[in-house]
Design a protein around this motif. Structure first.
Motif, PDB file in Angstrom:
ATOM      1  N   THR A  57     -26.769 -44.407 -68.002  1.00 45.21           N
ATOM      2  CA  THR A  57     -27.445 -45.461 -67.446  1.00 45.21           C
ATOM      3  C   THR A  57     -27.591 -46.780 -68.434  1.00 45.21           C
ATOM      4  O   THR A  57     -27.759 -47.805 -67.882  1.00 45.21           O
ATOM      5  N   GLN A  58     -27.416 -46.519 -69.716  1.00 47.88           N
ATOM      6  CA  GLN A  58     -27.095 -48.032 -70.573  1.00 47.88           C
ATOM      7  C   GLN A  58     -25.833 -48.596 -70.338  1.00 47.88           C
ATOM      8  O   GLN A  58     -25.749 -49.612 -70.248  1.00 47.88           O
ATOM      9  N   ARG A  59     -24.934 -47.783 -70.025  1.00 52.24           N
ATOM     10  CA  ARG A  59     -23.455 -48.006 -70.032  1.00 52.24           C
ATOM     11  C   ARG A  59     -23.031 -48.708 -68.617  1.00 52.24           C
ATOM     12  O   ARG A  59     -22.287 -49.811 -68.643  1.00 52.24           O
ATOM     13  N   GLU A  60     -23.853 -48.098 -67.685  1.00 53.16           N
ATOM     14  CA  GLU A  60     -23.399 -48.755 -66.299  1.00 53.16           C
ATOM     15  C   GLU A  60     -24.280 -49.530 -65.723  1.00 53.16           C
ATOM     16  O   GLU A  60     -23.981 -50.055 -64.562  1.00 53.16           O
ATOM     17  N   GLN A  61     -25.504 -49.961 -66.097  1.00 52.36           N
ATOM     18  CA  GLN A  61     -26.367 -50.452 -65.671  1.00 52.36           C
ATOM     19  C   GLN A  61     -26.692 -50.416 -64.198  1.00 52.36           C
ATOM     20  O   GLN A  61     -26.340 -51.327 -63.394  1.00 52.36           O
ATOM     21  N   PRO A  62     -27.551 -49.266 -63.679  1.00 48.30           N
ATOM     22  CA  PRO A  62     -27.296 -49.016 -62.357  1.00 48.30           C
ATOM     23  C   PRO A  62     -28.267 -49.558 -61.615  1.00 48.30           C
ATOM     24  O   PRO A  62     -27.937 -49.810 -60.342  1.00 48.30           O
ATOM     25  N   HIS A  67     -24.316 -56.501 -46.521  1.00 45.07           N
ATOM     26  CA  HIS A  67     -24.564 -56.180 -45.186  1.00 45.07           C
ATOM     27  C   HIS A  67     -25.891 -55.475 -44.605  1.00 45.07           C
ATOM     28  O   HIS A  67     -25.722 -55.071 -43.319  1.00 45.07           O
ATOM     29  N   GLY A  68     -26.830 -55.530 -45.359  1.00 44.00           N
ATOM     30  CA  GLY A  68     -27.967 -54.918 -45.117  1.00 44.00           C
ATOM     31  C   GLY A  68     -28.109 -53.138 -44.927  1.00 44.00           C
ATOM     32  O   GLY A  68     -28.895 -52.731 -44.222  1.00 44.00           O
ATOM     33  N   GLY A  69     -27.205 -52.526 -45.498  1.00 40.29           N
ATOM     34  CA  GLY A  69     -27.087 -51.134 -45.670  1.00 40.29           C
ATOM     35  C   GLY A  69     -27.998 -50.402 -46.856  1.00 40.29           C
ATOM     36  O   GLY A  69     -28.689 -51.177 -47.455  1.00 40.29           O
ATOM     37  N   GLU A  70     -27.958 -49.278 -46.671  1.00 38.77           N
ATOM     38  CA  GLU A  70     -28.746 -48.405 -47.636  1.00 38.77           C
ATOM     39  C   GLU A  70     -27.945 -47.839 -48.724  1.00 38.77           C
ATOM     40  O   GLU A  70     -26.829 -47.335 -48.452  1.00 38.77           O
ATOM     41  N   VAL A  71     -28.409 -47.931 -50.006  1.00 35.78           N
ATOM     42  CA  VAL A  71     -27.714 -47.156 -50.871  1.00 35.78           C
ATOM     43  C   VAL A  71     -28.530 -46.305 -51.866  1.00 35.78           C
ATOM     44  O   VAL A  71     -29.687 -46.504 -52.374  1.00 35.78           O
ATOM     45  N   THR A  72     -27.802 -45.173 -52.190  1.00 38.63           N
ATOM     46  CA  THR A  72     -28.337 -44.153 -53.168  1.00 38.63           C
ATOM     47  C   THR A  72     -27.588 -44.034 -54.320  1.00 38.63           C
ATOM     48  O   THR A  72     -26.563 -43.547 -54.022  1.00 38.63           O
ATOM     49  N   GLY A  73     -28.182 -44.429 -55.429  1.00 39.98           N
ATOM     50  CA  GLY A  73     -27.424 -44.367 -56.613  1.00 39.98           C
ATOM     51  C   GLY A  73     -27.866 -42.905 -57.536  1.00 39.98           C
ATOM     52  O   GLY A  73     -29.026 -42.637 -57.441  1.00 39.98           O
ATOM     53  N   ILE A  74     -26.794 -42.197 -57.965  1.00 42.11           N
ATOM     54  CA  ILE A  74     -27.145 -40.793 -58.550  1.00 42.11           C
ATOM     55  C   ILE A  74     -26.543 -40.712 -60.082  1.00 42.11           C
ATOM     56  O   ILE A  74     -25.273 -40.739 -59.936  1.00 42.11           O
ATOM     57  N   ILE A  75     -27.079 -40.823 -61.046  1.00 43.38           N
ATOM     58  CA  ILE A  75     -26.341 -41.237 -62.229  1.00 43.38           C
ATOM     59  C   ILE A  75     -26.825 -40.390 -63.330  1.00 43.38           C
ATOM     60  O   ILE A  75     -28.340 -40.114 -63.447  1.00 43.38           O
ATOM     61  N   PRO A  76     -26.279 -39.717 -64.256  1.00 38.61           N
ATOM     62  CA  PRO A  76     -26.972 -38.843 -65.386  1.00 38.61           C
ATOM     63  C   PRO A  76     -27.418 -40.012 -66.338  1.00 38.61           C
ATOM     64  O   PRO A  76     -27.207 -41.061 -66.538  1.00 38.61           O
ATOM     65  N   GLU A  77     -28.499 -39.486 -67.016  1.00 38.75           N
ATOM     66  CA  GLU A  77     -29.268 -40.018 -68.101  1.00 38.75           C
ATOM     67  C   GLU A  77     -28.357 -40.694 -69.187  1.00 38.75           C
ATOM     68  O   GLU A  77     -28.478 -42.297 -69.450  1.00 38.75           O
ATOM     69  N   ALA A  89     -28.683 -50.185 -56.305  1.00 33.46           N
ATOM     70  CA  ALA A  89     -29.383 -49.105 -55.447  1.00 33.46           C
ATOM     71  C   ALA A  89     -30.780 -49.175 -55.139  1.00 33.46           C
ATOM     72  O   ALA A  89     -31.677 -49.586 -55.984  1.00 33.46           O
ATOM     73  N   GLN A  90     -31.116 -49.035 -53.844  1.00 31.28           N
ATOM     74  CA  GLN A  90     -32.461 -49.209 -53.163  1.00 31.28           C
ATOM     75  C   GLN A  90     -33.237 -47.855 -54.174  1.00 31.28           C
ATOM     76  O   GLN A  90     -34.501 -47.959 -54.084  1.00 31.28           O
ATOM     77  N   GLU A  91     -32.390 -46.814 -53.979  1.00 28.73           N
ATOM     78  CA  GLU A  91     -32.999 -45.819 -54.492  1.00 28.73           C
ATOM     79  C   GLU A  91     -31.906 -45.259 -55.504  1.00 28.73           C
ATOM     80  O   GLU A  91     -30.913 -45.061 -55.590  1.00 28.73           O
ATOM     81  N   LEU A  92     -32.755 -45.032 -56.830  1.00 28.27           N
ATOM     82  CA  LEU A  92     -31.898 -44.522 -58.154  1.00 28.27           C
ATOM     83  C   LEU A  92     -32.443 -43.322 -58.520  1.00 28.27           C
ATOM     84  O   LEU A  92     -33.655 -43.000 -58.762  1.00 28.27           O
ATOM     85  N   ILE A  93     -31.536 -42.377 -58.612  1.00 31.69           N
ATOM     86  CA  ILE A  93     -31.863 -40.572 -59.299  1.00 31.69           C
ATOM     87  C   ILE A  93     -31.348 -40.732 -60.440  1.00 31.69           C
ATOM     88  O   ILE A  93     -29.974 -40.726 -60.429  1.00 31.69           O
ATOM     89  N   VAL A  94     -31.962 -40.214 -61.430  1.00 29.85           N
ATOM     90  CA  VAL A  94     -31.459 -40.272 -62.676  1.00 29.85           C
ATOM     91  C   VAL A  94     -31.742 -38.658 -62.893  1.00 29.85           C
ATOM     92  O   VAL A  94     -32.765 -38.144 -63.031  1.00 29.85           O
ATOM     93  N   THR A  95     -30.567 -37.884 -63.157  1.00 24.75           N
ATOM     94  CA  THR A  95     -30.338 -36.600 -63.581  1.00 24.75           C
ATOM     95  C   THR A  95     -30.121 -36.295 -64.955  1.00 24.75           C
ATOM     96  O   THR A  95     -29.907 -37.177 -65.752  1.00 24.75           O
ATOM     97  N   ARG A  96     -30.221 -35.195 -65.172  1.00 26.79           N
ATOM     98  CA  ARG A  96     -30.269 -34.671 -66.609  1.00 26.79           C
ATOM     99  C   ARG A  96     -28.966 -34.688 -67.290  1.00 26.79           C
ATOM    100  O   ARG A  96     -28.724 -34.824 -68.296  1.00 26.79           O
ATOM    101  N   ASP A  97     -27.937 -34.242 -66.411  1.00 22.89           N
ATOM    102  CA  ASP A  97     -26.558 -34.058 -66.678  1.00 22.89           C
ATOM    103  C   ASP A  97     -25.844 -34.216 -65.475  1.00 22.89           C
ATOM    104  O   ASP A  97     -26.267 -34.463 -64.280  1.00 22.89           O
ATOM    105  N   MET A  98     -24.345 -34.066 -65.789  1.00 26.04           N
ATOM    106  CA  MET A  98     -23.357 -34.129 -64.806  1.00 26.04           C
ATOM    107  C   MET A  98     -23.547 -33.072 -63.407  1.00 26.04           C
ATOM    108  O   MET A  98     -23.222 -33.219 -62.507  1.00 26.04           O
ATOM    109  N   HIS A  99     -23.863 -31.710 -64.011  1.00 23.32           N
ATOM    110  CA  HIS A  99     -23.976 -30.759 -63.101  1.00 23.32           C
ATOM    111  C   HIS A  99     -25.079 -31.021 -61.948  1.00 23.32           C
ATOM    112  O   HIS A  99     -24.732 -30.873 -60.809  1.00 23.32           O
ATOM    113  N   GLU A 100     -26.401 -31.361 -62.609  1.00 19.49           N
ATOM    114  CA  GLU A 100     -27.344 -31.894 -61.637  1.00 19.49           C
ATOM    115  C   GLU A 100     -26.877 -33.038 -60.776  1.00 19.49           C
ATOM    116  O   GLU A 100     -27.310 -33.071 -59.406  1.00 19.49           O
ATOM    117  N   ARG A 101     -26.184 -33.936 -61.490  1.00 16.50           N
ATOM    118  CA  ARG A 101     -25.980 -35.152 -60.490  1.00 16.50           C
ATOM    119  C   ARG A 101     -24.957 -34.696 -59.321  1.00 16.50           C
ATOM    120  O   ARG A 101     -25.143 -35.040 -58.182  1.00 16.50           O
TER     121      ARG A 101
END
Length: 200
Positions: free
Chosen positions: A72-77, A59-69, A81-93
């Motif tokens: 990334t293989q398991r969930e194919q993110p 519907h034309g909206g904006e998405v930011t996905g934030i996922i721990p490294e 997401a137009q913006e994907l942030i890969v973090t070091r761990d769950m705490h940083e996420r």
């Protein structure tokens, strides 16, 4: 803070057994897009997370996905997401999700969803922020949690004056209006987490 420009939504990476959960995620995604509210979410492409993000994008909206490294293989993110942030761990996420959002919503989900929303409630109780938190009690899914919170109050483990005053909505259509009403009473200084990142 008078506006909700971005919402962090916690929800399951599985669809659950009741089709109403997926329908709720899809409807809420459409509502976010129509209201130009950015979705901040866990970055997964399956279950309610996938249904929600797909609906926002459709519907034309904006998405930011934030996922721990490590996920990334398991969930194919990337495709959701137009913006994907890969973090070091769950705490940083979780810290990044907090910083990117003006409020928090818990749709149905599992232990991870429960842990994330309870952590936000804990930070609010400790006075670390006043961003609104809403439990989307779709088809009574969160009834046991709400009963437990009431039980904690009754047993005086959660004082009556506690800051744990989460919003509750049973209809997806009520989520955003309730959050916007709550956000009007929060000033900008109360939206910043007053705790060092290494303690998150």
């Amino acid at each position: 803070m008078s506006k909700i420009n971005a919402l962090c939504v916690y929800c399951g990476s599985s669809p659950g057994t009741d089709p109403v959960f997926v329908e709720a995620a899809q409807t809420f995604g459409k509502i976010l897009a129509q209201n130009r509210v950015r979705l901040v979410f866990g970055g997964g492409s399956t279950g309610l997370m996938g249904a929600l993000a797909n609906a926002v994008l459709a519907h034309g909206g904006e998405v930011t996905g934030i996922i721990p490294e490590f996920l990334t293989q398991r969930e194919q993110p990337r495709r959701l997401a137009q913006e994907l942030i890969v973090t070091r761990d769950m705490h940083e996420r979780k810290r990044t999700m907090f910083e990117r959002a003006d409020g928090f919503v818990a749709l149905p989900g599992g232990i991870g969803t429960l842990e994330e929303v309870v952590e936000q409630l804990t930070w609010a109780q400790l006075g670390r922020h006043k961003k609104p938190i809403l439990i989307a009690n779709i088809s009574g899914y969160w009834d046991p949690l709400l009963t437990l919170i009431s039980h904690m109050r009754a047993q005086e483990f959660l004082p009556a004056a506690s800051r744990v005053d989460c919003l509750v909505a049973t209809r997806v259509e009520d989520i955003l209006p309730n959050l916007r009403d709550a956000a009007r009473g929060v000033n900008e200084a109360e939206t910043v987490m007053a705790v060092p990142a290494d303690r998150m």
